[in-house]
Each structure stands twice: as structure tokens, then as C-alpha cells.
Design a protein around this motif. Sequence first.
Motif, PDB file in Angstrom:
ATOM      1  N   LEU A 180       8.843  -1.513   6.661  1.00 42.38           N
ATOM      2  CA  LEU A 180       8.198  -0.208   6.714  1.00 42.38           C
ATOM      3  C   LEU A 180       8.014   0.213   8.162  1.00 42.38           C
ATOM      4  CD1 LEU A 180       6.756   1.903   4.826  1.00 42.38           C
ATOM      5  CD2 LEU A 180       4.662   0.631   5.272  1.00 42.38           C
ATOM      6  N   LYS A 181       8.439   1.426   8.475  1.00 40.60           N
ATOM      7  CA  LYS A 181       8.263   1.923   9.842  1.00 40.60           C
ATOM      8  C   LYS A 181       8.309   3.446   9.846  1.00 40.60           C
ATOM      9  CE  LYS A 181       8.099  -0.437  12.918  1.00 40.60           C
ATOM     10  NZ  LYS A 181       6.962  -1.083  13.604  1.00 40.60           N
ATOM     11  N   GLN A 182       7.291   4.066  10.454  1.00 36.58           N
ATOM     12  CA  GLN A 182       7.256   5.501  10.717  1.00 36.58           C
ATOM     13  C   GLN A 182       7.592   6.349   9.489  1.00 36.58           C
ATOM     14  OE1 GLN A 182       9.933   5.810  14.071  1.00 36.58           O
ATOM     15  NE2 GLN A 182       8.420   4.984  15.516  1.00 36.58           N
ATOM     16  N   GLY A 183       6.942   6.006   8.372  1.00 38.62           N
ATOM     17  CA  GLY A 183       7.104   6.801   7.165  1.00 38.62           C
ATOM     18  C   GLY A 183       8.374   6.524   6.387  1.00 38.62           C
ATOM     19  N   THR A 184       9.081   5.461   6.746  1.00 42.39           N
ATOM     20  CA  THR A 184      10.314   5.105   6.032  1.00 42.39           C
ATOM     21  C   THR A 184      10.201   3.691   5.471  1.00 42.39           C
ATOM     22  OG1 THR A 184      11.676   6.522   7.429  1.00 42.39           O
ATOM     23  CG2 THR A 184      12.799   4.794   6.200  1.00 42.39           C
ATOM     24  N   LEU A 185      10.546   3.554   4.205  1.00 43.63           N
ATOM     25  CA  LEU A 185      10.614   2.248   3.556  1.00 43.63           C
ATOM     26  C   LEU A 185      12.078   1.837   3.466  1.00 43.63           C
ATOM     27  CD1 LEU A 185       9.155  -0.039   1.911  1.00 43.63           C
ATOM     28  CD2 LEU A 185       9.757   1.290  -0.141  1.00 43.63           C
ATOM     29  N   TYR A 186      12.438   0.774   4.164  1.00 44.01           N
ATOM     30  CA  TYR A 186      13.798   0.232   4.105  1.00 44.01           C
ATOM     31  C   TYR A 186      13.836  -0.861   3.035  1.00 44.01           C
ATOM     32  CZ  TYR A 186      14.505   2.709   8.518  1.00 44.01           C
ATOM     33  OH  TYR A 186      14.609   3.680   9.488  1.00 44.01           O
ATOM     34  N   VAL A 187      14.885  -0.839   2.243  1.00 46.07           N
ATOM     35  CA  VAL A 187      15.000  -1.719   1.074  1.00 46.07           C
ATOM     36  C   VAL A 187      16.316  -2.470   1.130  1.00 46.07           C
ATOM     37  CG1 VAL A 187      15.020  -1.828  -1.452  1.00 46.07           C
ATOM     38  CG2 VAL A 187      13.676  -0.049  -0.291  1.00 46.07           C
ATOM     39  N   GLY A 188      16.250  -3.793   1.010  1.00 46.89           N
ATOM     40  CA  GLY A 188      17.457  -4.608   0.960  1.00 46.89           C
ATOM     41  C   GLY A 188      17.467  -5.474  -0.273  1.00 46.89           C
ATOM     42  N   GLY A 189      18.650  -5.716  -0.824  1.00 46.36           N
ATOM     43  CA  GLY A 189      18.743  -6.546  -2.021  1.00 46.36           C
ATOM     44  C   GLY A 189      20.154  -6.652  -2.528  1.00 46.36           C
ATOM     45  N   SER A 190      20.259  -6.721  -3.845  1.00 44.86           N
ATOM     46  CA  SER A 190      21.559  -6.762  -4.508  1.00 44.86           C
ATOM     47  C   SER A 190      21.558  -5.674  -5.574  1.00 44.86           C
ATOM     48  CB  SER A 190      21.798  -8.141  -5.126  1.00 44.86           C
ATOM     49  OG  SER A 190      21.829  -9.146  -4.133  1.00 44.86           O
ATOM     50  N   PHE A 191      22.055  -4.506  -5.239  1.00 41.92           N
ATOM     51  CA  PHE A 191      22.069  -3.365  -6.150  1.00 41.92           C
ATOM     52  C   PHE A 191      23.203  -2.428  -5.761  1.00 41.92           C
ATOM     53  CE2 PHE A 191      18.759  -2.763  -2.892  1.00 41.92           C
ATOM     54  CZ  PHE A 191      19.211  -1.639  -2.229  1.00 41.92           C
ATOM     55  N   TRP A 192      23.530  -1.557  -6.676  1.00 43.88           N
ATOM     56  CA  TRP A 192      24.578  -0.566  -6.404  1.00 43.88           C
ATOM     57  C   TRP A 192      24.099   0.871  -6.632  1.00 43.88           C
ATOM     58  CZ3 TRP A 192      24.624  -3.849 -10.616  1.00 43.88           C
ATOM     59  CH2 TRP A 192      24.566  -3.262 -11.869  1.00 43.88           C
ATOM     60  N   GLN A 193      22.920   1.015  -7.215  1.00 44.23           N
ATOM     61  CA  GLN A 193      22.353   2.348  -7.387  1.00 44.23           C
ATOM     62  C   GLN A 193      20.840   2.245  -7.289  1.00 44.23           C
ATOM     63  OE1 GLN A 193      22.998   4.402 -11.156  1.00 44.23           O
ATOM     64  NE2 GLN A 193      23.313   6.303 -10.029  1.00 44.23           N
ATOM     65  N   ILE A 194      20.224   3.222  -6.631  1.00 44.48           N
ATOM     66  CA  ILE A 194      18.782   3.200  -6.440  1.00 44.48           C
ATOM     67  C   ILE A 194      18.318   4.609  -6.101  1.00 44.48           C
ATOM     68  CG2 ILE A 194      18.989   2.616  -3.985  1.00 44.48           C
ATOM     69  CD1 ILE A 194      16.466   0.881  -4.301  1.00 44.48           C
TER      70      ILE A 194
END
Length: 678
Positions: free
Chosen positions: A438-452
Motif C-alpha cells: 500500500l502506498k499513496q492511495g494505491t493498493l498493489y496486488v500480487g498473486g496467481s490470477f488472470w482476471q481481477i
Amino acid sequence: MGILLGWLLALWLPLALAGLPDTPVPGAYVTDGEVKAIVIDGATTYIGGTFTRLGPATSGGVPFDAGSGAAAPFPQVNGIVNATVADGSGGWYVGGRFTQVGSLPRTNIAHVLADGSVDANWNPNADGWVLALAVGNGKVYAGGRFTQIGGQARNRIAALDAGGIGAADANWNPNADGEVSVLAVSGSTVYVGGTFGNIGGQARNNLAALGSDGTGAADANWNPNPDAPVRALAVSGGTVYVGGEFYNIGGQARSGLAALSTGGTGAADASWDPSPDSWVYALAVDGGVVYAGGYFSNIGGQARNFIAAVSSSGTGAATAWNPDANLAIFALAMDNGLVYAGGDFTQIGGQARNYLAALSPATGLADAQWNPNPNRTRGNTATILALATGVGKVYVGGGFTSFGGVTRNGLAALTTATGIPTAWDPNLNGSGVNALALKQGTLYVGGSFWQIGGQSRQNIAAFSTATGQIDASWEPNADNGVYALAVSSDGSTVYAGGFFTQIGGQSRSYIAALGPVGSGGTATGWNPGADGGVFALALSSHTVYAGGEYCGEDCRSLIAIDTDTGTVDANWNPNPDAIIYSLNLSADGNTLYAGGSFLSIGGQARNYLAALVSGTGLATAWNPNILTFWSTVWSSIAARCLRAGLSNTSAVSRGCPSLPWIVREQQAHGTPVLKIIL
């Protein structure tokens, strides 16, 4: 890597600052799968993992209103309920695999009173699993895998006082030599099924009739002798209906289901032969109908998936009743003009029903209103294992930890103060989320997916915390799973680790630096080129600490990388002897906490958790010394804190303000620390 089952949310984050409780917080929500990442943004907490649902914490036993399906008052069980029976006064006897019910220690068996409290006196304290319960003649008959219960040595079966302290009958001791899986009481006879070969002083294979008084001797004549385990019993008049895994019983070829005489030798009815094509695990009888559940797809001469009603007379032909479940049935009960069914199904009676349903005995359709909707957690072989009815309620036991709740696939936002999910639902497709930053109003997301978030994204994405919307232009698109994320203090660089070899439009081996939201997520020129998967990242002003796979003495699973040049510090080498799963840097930047499966790190013996001097990589004196005593702790209490200066069991259940909150999961090879939250 798995981090923690859904009990993490029951032990909610704000409580980590004041000490974690031993039982779930009332009203707190739990997940039905692993939680792998947590970040807090003031009033909102974001979680990522492999879960699909969140709901209020309940544990594995709950009574529901037989008509409305609403939950009645209940004490929480810290494990699985395998068996339950009504006490005749509005309460329940419960057995299974647990060590606590409500606030009281109770090992595998307990008495829950009508008001939802735990009987403070009744405590038979079984030393092994309780799999079957039945009530009759002022006693509670218990079966399972125990060898001690009610203050007596009793091998797998016992008769307990229904009141008082639940003492075992001093004389009644059938002494089964194998597991007792099911019990039924009829008058002065206790019918017993399981996987034994001797019981009640007689050779009896898997099924016996015992006297309910005296020593519990087996009936000298009654010996149906099934050739495989018995899993279900129901007695009606002069007939004992038997379900299981057998092919021969009572002198007849009978596959999985038979009707035996209660008298004589226990001969099988010569005509009655529904002949299911697979095992029967649940039975209930109502007048001229026998309800059966199990693994079959054909029974009584008809195609019937997992559940059926067959006539109690003639050949046992299937009736027109056909709820058509999509997976196995393990429990059946009747009350309130309904047939209650539990198991592993998600469709039954023409409705979507998760593991539990109330069916019309006339039509087989699922009741439109009755839908408690329990969850299913990883590792449970069956979600609903036991059903019992009484005083307008249905007690449900099994491997669930929650009911009701909301669907959230791998990513959710919770109200920090309560742990209750918000309406935000990015609904990813894939195996889940491994990392959040989380930084400056942005949530970064990492994982194993192809649609979100309604967009195509390969394993990495960014969301606005203000709008909840996915960033339309930030698309690094990693070609394999992202397991770690960190963002520079000024928000200008997003570091990613995982198993990718392409990310941000460039070839990058397992670790990369990406432009932030607004840049498109293109990889920068920073390229350390790791030689194995990266599970953890921690960031200081000039250094990226990266932990990951262990590849032997010739390479490192924990390194320090210059944020400007991407050069690995040749001198900084804590040299852990196994995988690093988690890293976190103290607020002052002086201490790097490391978790993993190591036994040595920073020049010292350290079991799975260590604090390193960030500048030198040497271990500090801090040594919680996690031992394999964790292997005896139920997964339902797997999250605990360790405080500096405390070690081993002295730290269990203590608070840990301003120091690492440790989340770990017992594995066969040790007790690796998989997540550290400062």
C-alpha cells in the motif's frame, strides 16, 4: 505458500496490539481458506489469500432453528464435531476432535445445555476422537478411537452417566478392538457399527448387538458378519437398517445397504435389496420410507445421485423422491416435516446449497428459506458430518468454521475496527493473492490470477483505495506467480518478487522493479537476476532485502541488493540453511526480522525465526526459539504472538505490541514462519 487458515480473522488485527485471545472474538469474521497478506489503511484492512468466503466465526458445531435456519445460542468448539445427539432437555451431547468448548477445556466430548452454555460438571475427557453418540436408558453411549473416557480405561466404546460428571459405567465395557463409527439404541440393545473384529466378548466383524446394561456383552446369536466397515444404522420396529462399505451381510450378498432382523442371527431380509452402486454413509427412517445418503449414483433400481428414498417393504425400490445432490451425503435427520441433509454437496433439491439443506419429503425440493450456508475449510474431508434434531432445532456438526457470510475470492477489504467485510469485491479468477503493498492511495496486488476487478491482469494489479477501482493502465503482466511486493518510500518504484521470468514488458528473473501507477508498470533497468523464486521482500532507503528458495551452499536464500544499481552486496550474507518465506524491517531500519524453515541464520542457531542486524546480517540475541511443540496445537489456534524476551510456550497467547506478530503453519518437516507483521 500457505500462511494461515481463516481463524486469522477471528483473532482480529487490532487485538494484536493488546494480546490475542484464545477463542474467536464474538462477531468476528473468518475466511474459508488461507490468508497470505495483510495491509492496514486506517479504517480499512485489506487481506489477500486463497479464500472464497468470509463469515462470522462459529467453529464446527451450531444449532439452527428447524424452521427458519437461524442460529441458536451456542458455545464455540475449537475443532471438528463428528457426532451429536439431543439430551432430551433442549441441549446436546457433542463428540469429535476438539480441546475446548466455549470457555471450558473439553477433550473430544462435551454437553451443551439448552441455553447454549457448556455443562460445567459433565466432562468425560476422552483421550481420542469421539465418532458416535447415542442416548438411552439414562446413559450416553460413546464410540470412537479413545482408550480412556469417563475416568475409566475403555477401548473405543463406553456408557457414560448422562448427568453428573459423565462418569463411565463401572461394569459396561465391551472393549472393542477397532474403531466404533456408529451407534443406535433400541430398548435394551445397543447396536454398534465400525471396523472392529471383537467386541462384547465375542468375535464380531464390524457390527454387533450389545446389552445396554451389565457388562455390555454381545448377543450370543446375533451376528450379521458384514465383510467391510459399517457406517450407518437406523432401527425401526423389528428391523435394523445398515449402511456401509460391505458386499455381504446377514447371510446375503448385499452391497452397501441391508435390512436385518433384530432377532435371531440378524439375517438379512431375503427380498429387500436396494443394491446401491457405492457406499452408504447416512440413514433415516420415516414410516414406510428409508432415506439413504452416501456416494452412490444408482439405488433401488433408479439413477439417484448421493441421496434417495427407498421403500421399506418389498425389494426396496426407489421412490420418485430425487433431490439429486452433486456430491456426497454424510448425515441425515428428520424433524419439522423436513429431511435435513449434510455433506459435501453444493447443489441439492433444485437449489444452490452449500453442504447443508432442508428437503421436502414430498417433493425432494430444498426449502427456499432454510439455508444456513456453512463454509468449507482446507483439509476437511467432509464439511457436515453430524446432524441431530430436538426441541425445534437442528444441531449441525462438522469441519466448518463459519456460516452465512459473503463471497470474496482471494481479496477483500474489512472494516479495521470490527473485521467485518466491506462491500468492495474485486472478485479475482485464479488461485489467489500472495502479496499486498500500500502506498499513496494505491493498493498493489500480487498473486496467481488472470482476471481481477473486472479486468484481465496476469498475476499483478493495482487499485485505487479511494474508488476501489482497478487502475486501467497499470499492467506489468507477470508470466508467473508474484509472491512479494514492496514500494519505495516516495512511491516511485514497485519491487516485485516471485517465479516470473517476464514482467513489465521485460525479461526479469524472479525479481524486478516496476514504475508505479501512472507509468503503465513498465520494468525499469534494475535487474539483479535472482537464480530462484523470491518469496519475501523488505525495503530500506538504499537496500532491497530479498528472501526465497534455498539452493545449497553455493548460493543464497537471503540477499541484500542496492536499490540504485541492482548489485548484490557480496559481503552481506546471513547464510540461512533453508528457505526464507517472510521478511520485515523495523521502523528504525536497524533490525531485519526473517521467518522461514531455517535452523541456522546470521551465524547462530535459530529455529524458523530470527532478528538480524540489517547492516551486517548477523543475528541479534533475540531468540524466540520456536520448537515443534507447535505440531500439537490445533490449526484453529495456530496464530500466536511472540514477545521479545519470551521463548517457547511462555509466549503463547501473550500480546506482542510493537514487536513481530508471527503467523505460521505447521508442516511435516518443521515449523516454518511464513509471515511476519510488525
